[in-house]
Design a protein around this motif. Sequence first.
Motif, PDB file in Angstrom:
ATOM      1  N   CYS A 174      -0.008  -1.112   5.646  1.00 38.55           N
ATOM      2  CA  CYS A 174       0.724  -1.424   4.422  1.00 38.55           C
ATOM      3  C   CYS A 174       2.042  -0.676   4.429  1.00 38.55           C
ATOM      4  N   GLN A 175       3.134  -1.415   4.549  1.00 41.47           N
ATOM      5  CA  GLN A 175       4.458  -0.803   4.530  1.00 41.47           C
ATOM      6  C   GLN A 175       4.905  -0.494   3.103  1.00 41.47           C
ATOM      7  N   ALA A 176       4.454  -1.261   2.147  1.00 37.68           N
ATOM      8  CA  ALA A 176       4.857  -1.079   0.753  1.00 37.68           C
ATOM      9  C   ALA A 176       4.293   0.225   0.196  1.00 37.68           C
ATOM     10  N   GLN A 177       4.978   0.752  -0.800  1.00 38.67           N
ATOM     11  CA  GLN A 177       4.530   1.995  -1.428  1.00 38.67           C
ATOM     12  C   GLN A 177       3.346   1.735  -2.350  1.00 38.67           C
ATOM     13  N   GLN A 178       2.360   2.617  -2.269  1.00 38.69           N
ATOM     14  CA  GLN A 178       1.187   2.559  -3.134  1.00 38.69           C
ATOM     15  C   GLN A 178       1.064   3.867  -3.893  1.00 38.69           C
ATOM     16  N   THR A 179       0.605   3.782  -5.123  1.00 44.60           N
ATOM     17  CA  THR A 179       0.429   4.977  -5.948  1.00 44.60           C
ATOM     18  C   THR A 179      -1.038   5.134  -6.309  1.00 44.60           C
ATOM     19  N   GLU A 197       4.269   3.144   4.361  1.00 45.73           N
ATOM     20  CA  GLU A 197       4.236   2.984   5.816  1.00 45.73           C
ATOM     21  C   GLU A 197       2.880   3.424   6.387  1.00 45.73           C
ATOM     22  N   VAL A 198       1.828   2.913   5.777  1.00 44.57           N
ATOM     23  CA  VAL A 198       0.468   3.349   6.108  1.00 44.57           C
ATOM     24  C   VAL A 198      -0.109   2.514   7.242  1.00 44.57           C
ATOM     25  N   ARG A 199      -0.719   3.188   8.196  1.00 46.37           N
ATOM     26  CA  ARG A 199      -1.561   2.541   9.225  1.00 46.37           C
ATOM     27  C   ARG A 199      -2.722   3.494   9.483  1.00 46.37           C
ATOM     28  N   VAL A 200      -3.933   3.053   9.158  1.00 47.24           N
ATOM     29  CA  VAL A 200      -5.107   3.928   9.225  1.00 47.24           C
ATOM     30  C   VAL A 200      -6.267   3.177   9.842  1.00 47.24           C
ATOM     31  N   GLN A 201      -7.043   3.891  10.657  1.00 45.76           N
ATOM     32  CA  GLN A 201      -8.310   3.361  11.154  1.00 45.76           C
ATOM     33  C   GLN A 201      -9.263   4.530  11.391  1.00 45.76           C
TER      34      GLN A 201
END
Length: 272
Positions: A174-179, A197-201
């Motif tokens: 998810c590139q978009a900002q999350q709060t 700019e999240v990438r998680v696994q």
Amino acid sequence: MAGGRLPGLLFLLHAAARLAAEQEVENLSGLSPNPEKDIFVVRENRTTCLMAEFAAKFIVPYDVWASNYVDLITEQADIPLSRGAEMKGKCGTNESELEISWLEQAYTLKLFFLKEGHNTSRGQEAFWRLSRIQFTYDTAERTYFKDAVSPGKHTANSHHLSALVTPAGKSYECQAQQTISLISSDHQKSVQLLLSEVRVQPFDITADFVFSEEHKCPVDQREQLEETLPLILGLILGLVIVITLCVYHIHHKLTANQVQIPRDRSQYKHMG
């Protein structure tokens, strides 16, 4: 006597090996071209079992004295995740953890991941999610907190969190900002965690240091659709214009080759 010591020694060796496996971590943030983005890797048995990269910032309210030294006013500290952070992690079949500390452990972020099954229209399917967040901060730390009243450590926790929900075997992107809102032990103040700019696994990584196929967040999917929709509509419109021109050209050619019948009946005798 020796026989009694052997099981204890084996237990200590097993515990030490397990601890070493849990602490086989790498902070690869220096590889990111974005100075605000961090990259963390947890490895067990020389294999990557958890990968996370993201930019993070905390917005933390805290109390200071007003100019009259009688009233309290609320200030706000913006705390970014430092690139020189220390980390440790733990991988499991259904539960994984990532712990990040910076500025001599004045700040500590803990992320807890959970994998579980869900009933869907296609039957039982496995998903993983971010199930809990814990953020510990010290208002006595002077880099981001200025003259806090009653300085000390506080802990902010998520409540009933179900974030980054992703099908098992895939990474979340998810590139978009999350709060994400956390509730602090400091008079129940609301602490905001801003992720981008999240990438998680945290589970089922099949190749060392390589994310599996991404599962994009709804915001990114919508933005991607908004970017491609004008192109698709333009192509459809162009195709309609081409088809219309072709039909007109064929119709014009067919009508041009037909015998023109005079409207004046007196001209019929000259035909043939």
